[in-house]
Scaffold this active site. Structure first.
Site, PDB file in Angstrom:
ATOM      1  N   LYS A 281       0.825  -1.200   0.000  1.00 37.12           N
ATOM      2  CA  LYS A 281       0.000   0.000   0.000  1.00 37.12           C
ATOM      3  C   LYS A 281       0.870   1.267   0.000  1.00 37.12           C
ATOM      4  O   LYS A 281       2.090   1.165  -0.031  1.00 37.12           O
ATOM      5  CB  LYS A 281      -0.948  -0.032   1.217  1.00 37.12           C
ATOM      6  CG  LYS A 281      -1.831  -1.285   1.292  1.00 37.12           C
ATOM      7  CD  LYS A 281      -2.745  -1.431   0.079  1.00 37.12           C
ATOM      8  CE  LYS A 281      -3.979  -2.266   0.321  1.00 37.12           C
ATOM      9  NZ  LYS A 281      -3.820  -3.720   0.190  1.00 37.12           N
TER      10      LYS A 281
HETATM   11  C1  LIG Z   1      -5.080  -4.733   0.742  1.00 30.67           C
HETATM   12  C2  LIG Z   1      -6.536  -4.789   0.869  1.00 30.67           C
HETATM   13  C3  LIG Z   1      -7.171  -5.436   1.945  1.00 30.67           C
HETATM   14  C4  LIG Z   1      -6.412  -6.246   2.956  1.00 30.67           C
HETATM   15  O1  LIG Z   1      -5.477  -5.518   3.673  1.00 30.67           O
HETATM   16  P1  LIG Z   1      -4.535  -6.293   4.718  1.00 30.67           P
HETATM   17  O2  LIG Z   1      -3.950  -5.170   5.515  1.00 30.67           O
HETATM   18  O3  LIG Z   1      -3.521  -7.029   3.898  1.00 30.67           O
HETATM   19  O4  LIG Z   1      -5.380  -7.184   5.536  1.00 30.67           O
HETATM   20  C5  LIG Z   1      -8.547  -5.390   2.036  1.00 30.67           C
HETATM   21  N1  LIG Z   1      -9.286  -4.748   1.128  1.00 30.67           N
HETATM   22  C6  LIG Z   1      -8.727  -4.122   0.069  1.00 30.67           C
HETATM   23  C7  LIG Z   1      -9.606  -3.412  -0.908  1.00 30.67           C
HETATM   24  C8  LIG Z   1      -7.339  -4.135  -0.099  1.00 30.67           C
HETATM   25  O5  LIG Z   1      -6.791  -3.533  -1.159  1.00 30.67           O
END
Ligand SMILES: *Cc1c(COP(=O)(O)O)cnc(C)c1O
Length: 382
Positions: free
Chosen positions: A181
């Protein structure tokens, strides 16, 4: 080799981690966690921000907080990450999938009302690529039908809708600090509690169902089992890593946006000529350049483009496989609408490398994409 994603480091992470180590405070909810929560609360203007070990955990907390029971339904897009649906399936509830909009792959707000049943409890929206969903319309639908709204803002930190940070508009919001992210701690996330009524219970669920956070803040002299719960909090080492990332989030955002803009300027003309589609943004939304993707004319052309890029050492990747037709999606959920956009766009979408230190490599990506379409144009002219 030009990789698809690379974690951005501020340079402060290691010294913070070593400070946490020498302080001896390694468990959750120590000084670094408090600094991260306060940063989020102040900068985003939320009631309470609780660090979690992932966005997945924050979504699971949201499903618990809203008391999802077997048979209850949540409306969400099919085009999303599995965690958006799993959180509710874990409570025995049913994910009810609707299609997305072709212009930004966010939930199609015009389809939401047709999916509402007497069992519907909430709408979960996903701000795909850090681009805001139509929140005014979605909040209006929710209030007409007495539904809660959860924002999966995993990709959306620093992005806004009409000036409001994403994740702070619905009843609850979930952020991700996963290594892929914009702002990261390896694994990590936060639950944004936007309604005061949920704050106390959220703190209890996150601390194994105990009132330990009231104990830590001196409000009570021993803590006890109060409610269901689990361990959703990250260690101080994670928070120590996260703090400088949060503090650098505006710089990260600007660096990503200028790369995004360069892609748009270079590839926009090919899109205008009809060779692929690019996202459009409503004027009232400010995105955070979480990703740059193009939507090829056909699935076959996407494969050829990806292969062409790969041959030059450039990794470009597709994204979600629709949930409504996946093995677990058909078992635990149901599609409330036809899925022409989800099905077709998921097969044609390709994400290009985008990270703050992409540097000169971006020119190579642009050149390789342009070369692919120039060749195609010449072939078709012959
Ligand atoms: C990355 C992501 C998640 C999960 O995030 P984590 O921190 O890896 O649990 C959930 N929803 C969306 C839309 C994502 O892009």
């Amino acid at each position: 080799m030009i990789v698809f994603t690379r974690p951005f480091l501020t340079g402060e992470e290691l010294s913070n981690i070593s400070q946490a180590m020498s302080s001896g405070l390694l468990a959750g909810d120590g000084p670094f966690t408090k600094l991260c929560s306060s940063w989020l609360e102040e900068k985003l203007g939320v009631n309470r921000a609780l660090l979690t070990h992932s966005c997945t955990a924050a979504l699971e907390m949201a499903a618990m907080l809203l008391d999802f029971q077997p048979g209850d339904e949540v409306i969400l897009p099919s085009y999303t990450f599995v965690s958006s649906a799993n959180a509710f399936v874990l409570r025995g509830a049913t994910p009810v999938f609707v299609d997305v909009r072709a212009d930004n792959l966010n939930i199609d707000e015009t389809l939401i009302e047709s999916a509402i049943t007497p069992r519907t409890k909430a709408i979960l929206v996903v701000h795909y690529a850090g681009v805001a969903c139509e929140m005014d319309e979605i909040m209006a639908i929710a209030s007409r039908h007495g539904l809660r709204v959860i924002e999966d803002a995993a990709q959306a930190i620093t992005a806004t809708y009409k000036g409001k940070p994403l994740g702070t508009i619905g009843d609850l919001g979930a952020l991700s600090f996963h290594a892929t992210k914009n702002v990261i701690s390896g694994e990590g996330g936060a639950l944004l509690v936007n309604r005061a009524e949920f704050v106390e219970r959220a703190e209890i669920l996150r601390e194994k169902g105990t009132d330990r956070s009231r104990f830590l803040s001196g409000q009570i002299d021993k803590y006890t089992w109060q409610d269901v719960g689990s361990s959703f909090l990250p260690s101080e080492l994670i928070a120590a890593f996260l703090l400088p990332q949060l503090q650098a989030s505006e710089q990260i955002n600007e660096a990503r946006l200028s790369i995004w803009q360069r892609y748009l300027e270079a590839l926009g003309p090919l899109a205008e000529a009809g060779h692929f589609e690019l996202t459009t943004h409503a004027a009232e939304t400010k995105h955070n350049a979480h990703m740059f993707y193009l939507v090829a004319v056909t699935a076959t052309e996407r494969e050829s483009l990806a292969k062409h890029l790969k041959s030059q050492g450039i990794i470009a990747v597709p994204h979600y496989v629709p949930l409504h037709s996946s093995p677990a999606g058909t078992k635990h959920g149901r599609a409330a609408t036809p899925m022409p956009v989800t099905d077709s766009y998921s097969e044609r979408l390709l994400r290009l490398p985008l990270y703050p230190d992409l540097g000169e490599d971006q020119q190579k990506v642009i050149a390789a994409v342009t070369e692919f379409y120039d060749k195609k144009i010449k072939r078709e002219a012959n």
